[in-house]
Design a protein around this motif. Structure first.
Motif, short mmCIF file in Angstrom:
data_model
loop_
_atom_site.label_atom_id
_atom_site.label_comp_id
_atom_site.label_asym_id
_atom_site.label_seq_id
_atom_site.Cartn_x
_atom_site.Cartn_y
_atom_site.Cartn_z
N PHE A 1 0.72 -1.10 0.05
CA PHE A 1 -0.14 -0.03 0.14
C PHE A 1 0.81 1.32 -0.03
N ARG A 2 0.34 2.36 -0.72
CA ARG A 2 0.94 3.40 -0.42
C ARG A 2 -0.31 4.51 0.19
N SER A 3 0.19 5.48 0.86
CA SER A 3 -0.67 6.45 1.24
C SER A 3 -0.62 8.04 1.01
N ARG A 4 -1.49 8.74 0.99
CA ARG A 4 -1.37 10.09 0.83
C ARG A 4 -2.49 10.93 1.60
N VAL A 5 -2.10 12.25 1.92
CA VAL A 5 -3.10 12.86 2.72
C VAL A 5 -2.87 14.33 1.94
N ARG A 6 -4.25 14.74 1.45
CA ARG A 6 -4.34 15.97 1.06
C ARG A 6 -5.13 16.88 1.71
N ARG A 7 -5.07 18.22 1.71
CA ARG A 7 -5.75 19.11 2.59
C ARG A 7 -6.35 20.17 1.77
N PHE A 8 -7.47 20.53 2.00
CA PHE A 8 -8.38 21.56 1.23
C PHE A 8 -9.00 22.29 2.09
N SER A 9 -9.24 23.71 1.48
CA SER A 9 -10.32 24.61 1.97
C SER A 9 -11.48 24.55 1.10
N PHE A 10 -12.54 24.80 1.78
CA PHE A 10 -13.79 24.76 1.02
C PHE A 10 -14.62 25.98 1.40
N GLY A 11 -15.29 26.12 0.03
CA GLY A 11 -16.36 27.37 0.00
C GLY A 11 -17.47 26.68 0.14
N GLU A 12 -18.88 27.22 0.01
CA GLU A 12 -20.13 26.76 -0.08
C GLU A 12 -20.32 25.76 -1.11
N ASP A 13 -19.82 26.31 -2.18
CA ASP A 13 -20.03 25.42 -3.57
C ASP A 13 -18.59 25.10 -4.28
N ARG A 14 -17.59 25.33 -3.78
CA ARG A 14 -16.27 24.97 -4.71
C ARG A 14 -15.19 24.63 -3.54
N ILE A 15 -13.92 24.15 -4.17
CA ILE A 15 -12.66 24.14 -3.45
C ILE A 15 -12.08 25.49 -3.65
N LEU A 16 -11.39 25.81 -2.56
CA LEU A 16 -10.64 27.28 -2.79
C LEU A 16 -9.21 26.73 -2.78
N SER A 17 -8.68 25.68 -2.09
CA SER A 17 -7.21 25.21 -2.24
C SER A 17 -7.21 24.12 -2.18
N GLU A 18 -6.21 23.48 -2.63
CA GLU A 18 -5.49 21.89 -2.46
C GLU A 18 -4.12 22.02 -2.29
N GLU A 19 -3.73 21.16 -1.27
CA GLU A 19 -2.14 20.62 -1.37
C GLU A 19 -2.13 19.23 -0.79
N THR A 20 -1.03 18.79 -1.46
CA THR A 20 -0.76 17.37 -0.73
C THR A 20 0.39 17.52 0.38
N LEU A 21 -0.19 16.98 1.38
CA LEU A 21 0.65 17.12 2.60
C LEU A 21 1.95 15.69 2.72
N LEU A 22 1.31 14.74 2.32
CA LEU A 22 2.10 13.50 2.65
C LEU A 22 1.72 12.42 1.46
N GLU A 23 2.74 11.94 0.76
CA GLU A 23 2.44 10.74 -0.09
C GLU A 23 3.95 9.98 -0.01
N THR A 24 3.47 8.61 0.46
CA THR A 24 4.42 7.58 0.93
C THR A 24 4.72 6.48 -0.25
N SER A 25 5.96 5.95 -0.18
CA SER A 25 6.24 4.73 -1.21
C SER A 25 5.37 3.65 -0.35
N ALA A 26 5.62 2.38 -1.32
CA ALA A 26 4.97 1.29 -0.93
C ALA A 26 5.97 0.66 0.40
N HIS A 27 5.16 -0.11 1.15
CA HIS A 27 5.74 -0.69 2.29
C HIS A 27 6.14 0.16 3.39
N LYS A 28 5.85 1.58 3.27
CA LYS A 28 6.29 2.54 4.43
C LYS A 28 5.18 2.14 5.80
#
Length: 295
Positions: free
Chosen positions: A226-253
């Protein structure tokens, strides 16, 4: 729970114990620790949902076989060192008996400020509200939920500071299709926007942090691990305002991370605490994993 790959995982058991690669996450997070949670300590498995108290000490973990277990995470400095847990409790249906069979595939967990629990289920795709493990209150489900794949439904569930629930299906249909985000407010579900899909990662856990941002845990099965990823978003009422990737691992981590809880430590840093689903396989593991956001 990822059932379709069990045979492949069994054939590759020895590969799961290869040395893990470092997280490919730039300077946005710092790995703090991981701690195994042996099956004999809880007599469960398949952990798919996680909620922590505001100080990160108390936890509630949700098994995908309709059981909850509460406990305490003990740390020495920033590192997890011990887990203390209470006896597991089965979730009950509207008749007051434990959930079983297709009704019992519990996946996502969110807890409101009043302590009310909300649990999402796959297979029979739905969200139920619990004031405890007994006598749930079903939330009305839109017809669109019926179209979700049997093993690709509502694994991720989160609640914002206004008490509104957010969920999205694990599978979008194709690699080029975004994930539709549904919000429950004023007694009804509404699709409000979509989260872009990047690569083979699938959403399995979510939480709103104390900063008001939406954190999405995703996993990818490579055929070997498995690989894992964590993304972070800010939301408006009807749309995404921002997106960024905080973490992305290689397999076996790490193992099959499926549950995520976001909280703020005594130093004021955001922490990501995650729990893995062992798929009830002896060669996989239940573990807690923690990262600190450094940006």
């Amino acid at each position: 729970m990822l059932r379709t790959q069990r045979a492949a995982l069994g054939a590759c058991v020895s590969l799961l114990f290869l040395a893990g690669c470092v997280a490919q996450s730039g300077d946005k997070v710092e790995f703090l620790s991981r701690l195994d949670w042996p099956a004999q300590a809880h007599d469960l498995g398949g952990f798919s949902g996680l909620e922590l108290s505001a100080d990160g000490r108390r936890f509630i973990a949700l098994s995908d076989r309709a059981s909850l277990v509460e406990g305490q995470l003990i740390r020495t400095g920033p590192r997890l060192t011990r887990i203390e847990q209470d006896a597991p409790r089965p979730l009950q249906n509207r008749s007051g008996t434990p959930l079983t069979g297709p009704q019992a595939d519990s996946e996502g967990l969110a807890i409101g400020p009043d302590g009310q629990m909300f649990i999402s289920f796959e297979g029979d795709h739905r969200v139920w509200a619990y004031t405890g493990p007994n006598r749930p209150k079903p939330l009305d489900s839109p017809r669109a939920f019926l179209g979700f794949a049997g093993n690709g439904g509502l694994e991720a569930l989160a609640i914002d500071d206004q008490g509104r629930l957010y969920t999205l299906p694990e599978r979008s249909g194709q690699l080029i299709h975004p994930f539709p985000v549904w919000r429950y407010d004023l007694g009804r579900w509404q699709q409000v926007f979509s989260i872009p899909r990047h690569g083979g990662f699938l959403p399995v856990g979510a939480d709103f942090g104390p900063d008001g941002l939406f954190y999405l845990l995703e996993r990818e099965f490579t055929g070997l691990a498995f690989r894992s990823r964590v993304r972070r978003f800010s939301f408006g009422e009807d749309r995404i305002l921002s997106e960024e990737t905080l973490l992305e691992t290689s397999a076996h981590k790490h193992g099959n991370l499926e549950g995520l809880s976001v909280w703020r430590d005594e130093a004021g840093a955001i922490r990501l605490t995650m729990i893995s689903d062992d798929n009830f396989q002896g060669f996989q593991r239940s573990e807690f994993v923690e990262y600190r956001v450094t940006e």
